[in-house]
Design a protein around this motif. Structure first.
Motif, PDB file in Angstrom:
ATOM      1  N   ALA A 153      -4.309  -1.989  23.335  1.00 60.20           N
ATOM      2  CA  ALA A 153      -5.789  -1.589  22.674  1.00 60.20           C
ATOM      3  C   ALA A 153      -5.745  -0.522  21.523  1.00 60.20           C
ATOM      4  CB  ALA A 153      -6.141  -1.110  23.644  1.00 60.20           C
ATOM      5  N   GLN A 154      -5.849  -0.791  20.548  1.00 64.32           N
ATOM      6  CA  GLN A 154      -5.305   0.109  18.906  1.00 64.32           C
ATOM      7  C   GLN A 154      -6.792   0.305  18.400  1.00 64.32           C
ATOM      8  OE1 GLN A 154      -1.940  -1.805  17.014  1.00 64.32           O
ATOM      9  NE2 GLN A 154      -1.164  -1.818  19.039  1.00 64.32           N
ATOM     10  N   LEU A 155      -6.945   1.992  17.947  1.00 60.21           N
ATOM     11  CA  LEU A 155      -7.511   1.832  17.046  1.00 60.21           C
ATOM     12  C   LEU A 155      -6.672   2.418  16.404  1.00 60.21           C
ATOM     13  CD1 LEU A 155     -10.501   2.625  15.786  1.00 60.21           C
ATOM     14  CD2 LEU A 155      -9.962   4.941  17.524  1.00 60.21           C
ATOM     15  N   PHE A 156      -7.127   2.166  14.419  1.00 63.72           N
ATOM     16  CA  PHE A 156      -6.745   2.373  13.197  1.00 63.72           C
ATOM     17  C   PHE A 156      -8.269   3.494  12.614  1.00 63.72           C
ATOM     18  CE2 PHE A 156      -2.458   0.259  11.863  1.00 63.72           C
ATOM     19  CZ  PHE A 156      -2.964  -0.290  13.122  1.00 63.72           C
ATOM     20  N   ILE A 157      -7.366   4.558  12.369  1.00 70.51           N
ATOM     21  CA  ILE A 157      -8.451   5.190  11.503  1.00 70.51           C
ATOM     22  C   ILE A 157      -7.929   6.380  10.491  1.00 70.51           C
ATOM     23  CG2 ILE A 157      -9.575   6.195  13.643  1.00 70.51           C
ATOM     24  CD1 ILE A 157      -7.823   9.104  13.028  1.00 70.51           C
ATOM     25  N   GLY A 158      -8.910   5.907  10.086  1.00 64.69           N
ATOM     26  CA  GLY A 158      -8.989   6.233   7.778  1.00 64.69           C
ATOM     27  C   GLY A 158     -10.319   6.997   6.872  1.00 64.69           C
ATOM     28  N   THR A 159     -10.381   7.223   5.996  1.00 67.59           N
ATOM     29  CA  THR A 159     -11.342   8.105   5.866  1.00 67.59           C
ATOM     30  C   THR A 159     -12.347   7.515   5.895  1.00 67.59           C
ATOM     31  OG1 THR A 159     -10.084  10.173   4.813  1.00 67.59           O
ATOM     32  CG2 THR A 159     -12.512   9.850   4.007  1.00 67.59           C
ATOM     33  N   ASP A 160     -13.899   8.020   6.397  1.00 69.42           N
ATOM     34  CA  ASP A 160     -14.939   7.063   6.324  1.00 69.42           C
ATOM     35  C   ASP A 160     -14.724   5.407   7.223  1.00 69.42           C
ATOM     36  OD1 ASP A 160     -16.446   8.954   4.936  1.00 69.42           O
ATOM     37  OD2 ASP A 160     -16.105   8.068   2.917  1.00 69.42           O
ATOM     38  N   HIS A 161     -13.654   4.874   7.656  1.00 70.63           N
ATOM     39  CA  HIS A 161     -13.341   3.931   8.873  1.00 70.63           C
ATOM     40  C   HIS A 161     -12.470   3.820   9.870  1.00 70.63           C
ATOM     41  CE1 HIS A 161     -14.065   3.156   4.038  1.00 70.63           C
ATOM     42  NE2 HIS A 161     -14.784   1.803   4.596  1.00 70.63           N
ATOM     43  N   MET A 162     -13.201   3.135  10.173  1.00 73.77           N
ATOM     44  CA  MET A 162     -12.019   2.676  11.482  1.00 73.77           C
ATOM     45  C   MET A 162     -11.890   1.633  11.865  1.00 73.77           C
ATOM     46  SD  MET A 162     -14.181   4.018  15.057  1.00 73.77           S
ATOM     47  CE  MET A 162     -14.134   2.184  15.981  1.00 73.77           C
ATOM     48  N   PHE A 163     -11.121   0.953  12.628  1.00 72.37           N
ATOM     49  CA  PHE A 163     -10.455  -0.330  12.531  1.00 72.37           C
ATOM     50  C   PHE A 163     -10.286  -1.202  14.592  1.00 72.37           C
ATOM     51  CE2 PHE A 163      -9.390  -5.042  12.531  1.00 72.37           C
ATOM     52  CZ  PHE A 163      -9.981  -5.219  11.700  1.00 72.37           C
ATOM     53  N   MET A 164     -11.069  -1.733  14.899  1.00 68.53           N
ATOM     54  CA  MET A 164     -10.082  -1.020  16.396  1.00 68.53           C
ATOM     55  C   MET A 164     -10.291  -2.755  17.475  1.00 68.53           C
ATOM     56  SD  MET A 164     -10.442   0.311  19.418  1.00 68.53           S
ATOM     57  CE  MET A 164     -11.328   0.638  20.904  1.00 68.53           C
ATOM     58  N   ARG A 165      -8.770  -2.875  17.216  1.00 72.96           N
ATOM     59  CA  ARG A 165      -8.687  -4.059  18.682  1.00 72.96           C
ATOM     60  C   ARG A 165      -7.938  -4.179  20.026  1.00 72.96           C
ATOM     61  NH1 ARG A 165      -3.942  -6.248  14.599  1.00 72.96           N
ATOM     62  NH2 ARG A 165      -3.574  -4.360  14.359  1.00 72.96           N
ATOM     63  N   TYR A 166      -8.457  -4.641  20.653  1.00 70.86           N
ATOM     64  CA  TYR A 166      -8.328  -5.140  21.587  1.00 70.86           C
ATOM     65  C   TYR A 166      -8.536  -5.951  22.269  1.00 70.86           C
ATOM     66  CZ  TYR A 166     -12.995  -3.474  23.342  1.00 70.86           C
ATOM     67  OH  TYR A 166     -14.281  -3.695  23.493  1.00 70.86           O
ATOM     68  N   HIS A 167      -7.434  -6.161  23.306  1.00 70.46           N
ATOM     69  CA  HIS A 167      -7.500  -7.844  23.835  1.00 70.46           C
ATOM     70  C   HIS A 167      -8.214  -7.700  25.470  1.00 70.46           C
ATOM     71  CE1 HIS A 167      -4.514  -9.313  21.791  1.00 70.46           C
ATOM     72  NE2 HIS A 167      -3.554  -8.318  22.712  1.00 70.46           N
ATOM     73  N   VAL A 168      -8.938  -9.233  24.953  1.00 75.87           N
ATOM     74  CA  VAL A 168     -10.116  -9.063  26.570  1.00 75.87           C
ATOM     75  C   VAL A 168     -10.252 -10.719  26.525  1.00 75.87           C
ATOM     76  CG1 VAL A 168     -11.435  -7.928  26.369  1.00 75.87           C
ATOM     77  CG2 VAL A 168     -12.156 -10.047  25.096  1.00 75.87           C
TER      78      VAL A 168
END
Ligand SMILES: Cc1cc2nc3c(=O)[nH]c(=O)nc-3n(C[C@H](O)[C@H](O)[C@H](O)COP(=O)(O)OP(=O)(O)OC[C@H]3O[C@@H](n4cnc5c(N)ncnc54)[C@H](O)[C@@H]3O)c2cc1C
Length: 394
Positions: free
Chosen positions: A204-219
């Protein structure tokens, strides 16, 4: 309250089905769930199920099903949008289980819905009516009359509105307010994990930046990667709500120019037909969730931004506490007042904290994120809530 009074639930989403199952487990003998859609289905997306959600789901008998179908990630991490530097590690897996006594899971929404449908099917008291779009609600001294779009009506002693962010129950029995655009646009996709390099470590990994985020995780035990990308809207002209609005990979990619190569690669792997977007809507807290014989729960009562991953969790907690209140309190008035007094302050708090977390995650200085103590579901103590045991007896 009398267990033989008929109870109606509007909406067979996660909240409505948990409420139905919890009522049946408390011994209520007639529970009718009315769902607008012709079939019971959830969108292709993942869901975080923290200890405060898994605990009541396990109490409702879904423990073996959850253990079989959900993933329990060993760790989670927040990373820098461009460099992928680790900004923060989140407590997950065994450490979280030891701390709270219930697991933290990641699950495909459809798998959780299936578990709930199976649980309800095993309860003779629960009757699910698909293809019933609620249109009107009227209450009198004896009960509530529900009017559906196809002309049919139904009666119940109590109505619980679990019909989501655009709730008809809320419109008919409470206020005529409309959902408001939160300022965030979200994309979702599920990617097949086909090659070793598609495997996330940690899962489970969350990438964050100004005004944006990008979340990925396995199911699905690592077979799929769930993607949720959220951007603060630059153009507030587009504010369409809903989980199934098609987007394009190029549109999503245009919001993540210059991001770390892992994110760019993940976006490029999204099948064109699997890229959906929607504008996230919220509503301000209501003064009350209960009116006479009618109560609201879940997103119908308190839609929130997704930055705490707690919207479904709040719907699950609501359903269990409402069922326990109706079972343990002597009168309907007392039960609904108990439900509201136990649930509203917590949901209002989570709604507020979720909005604040969105601002922190997508703030102007991602480089310094994690340097001060993070405020999260864990540090706020949200995972400790035990919905099954908060209603006083007597
Ligand atoms: C990007 C994103 C990510 C999220 N991630 C998480 C997460 O990881 N963990 C978490 O806990 N929460 C998460 N949430 C929040 C969560 O999805 C919602 O809070 C949750 O689904 C609310 O459940 P509900 O049952 O109240 O409403 P819904 O899931 O919206 O269900 C409402 C049901 O009512 C039905 N309905 C609607 N109108 C009518 C009508 N007129 N008549 C009859 N039926 C009707 C609908 O068809 C639907 O089945 C996320 C939300 C977003 C936007």
């Amino acid at each position: 309250m009398q267990r033989d009074l008929p109870i109606a639930i509007a909406g067979a989403g996660l909240g409505g089905l948990v409420t139905a199952l919890a009522l049946a487990r408390e011994g209520f003998s007639r529970i009718d769930v009315y769902e607008r859609s012709p079939v019971l289905a959830e969108v292709g997306a993942g869901l975080t199920v923290g200890p405060n959600s898994s605990r009541p789901l396990i109490d409702l008998g879904l423990g073996p099903g959850l253990a079989a179908r959900a993933d329990a990630p060993s760790a989670g991490m927040t990373r820098h949008w461009r460099t992928a530097r680790v900004l923060m590690n989140s407590l997950r897996g065994r450490a979280l289980l030891d701390k709270y006594g219930a697991p933290y899971y990641l699950i495909h929404r459809a798998d959780l819905l299936d578990l709930l449908v199976e649980g309800c099917a095993a309860q003779p008291a629960v009757h699910i009516h698909t293809g019933h779009a609620l249109q009107s609600v009227a209450q009198d001294g004896d009960g509530v009359t529900l009017g559906f779009e196809h002309g049919v009506t139904a009666r119940a002693a109590v109505l619980i509105g679990c019909d989501g962010v655009k709730s008809v129950v809320r419109r008919e029995a409470f206020v005529g307010d409309a959902p408001q655009f939160s300022g965030y646009i979200a994309w979702r996709a599920l990617l097949p994990v086909e090659r070793p390099e598609h495997k996330l470590d940690p899962p489970a990994q969350l990438f964050i930046g100004t005004d944006h985020m990008f979340m990925r995780y396995h199911v699905r035990h690592g077979a799929l990667t769930n993607v949720v990308a959220i951007a603060r809207a630059r153009d507030a002209a587009w504010t369409e709500e809903g989980w199934t609005i098609p987007s394009t990979v190029a549109e999503l990619a245009s919001h993540y120019t210059g991001w770390h190569e892992d994110i760019i690669a993940a976006i490029q792997r999204i099948p064109e037909s699997q890229c959906f977007k929607w504008a996230i809507h919220v509503r301000p807290p209501l003064p009350t969730w209960c009116a006479g014989r009618i109560a609201l729960a879940g997103d119908a009562a308190h839609p929130m931004t997704p930055f705490m991953g707690m919207g479904a969790a709040m719907a699950i907690e609501d359903g269990v506490v409402l069922a326990r209140s109706l079972a343990l309190r002597p009168t309907l008035d007392d039960a609904l007042a108990t439900y509201q007094s136990l649930r509203k302050p917590r949901a209002d708090f989570v709604q507020t904290e979720s909005a604040k977390r969105g601002l922190r995650l997508m703030g102007s200085d991602p480089d310094s994120y994690g340097q001060s103590r993070e405020v999260s579901e864990d540090t706020l103590g949200l995972f400790a809530y035990d919905a099954m045991n908060v209603v006083p007896t007597g």
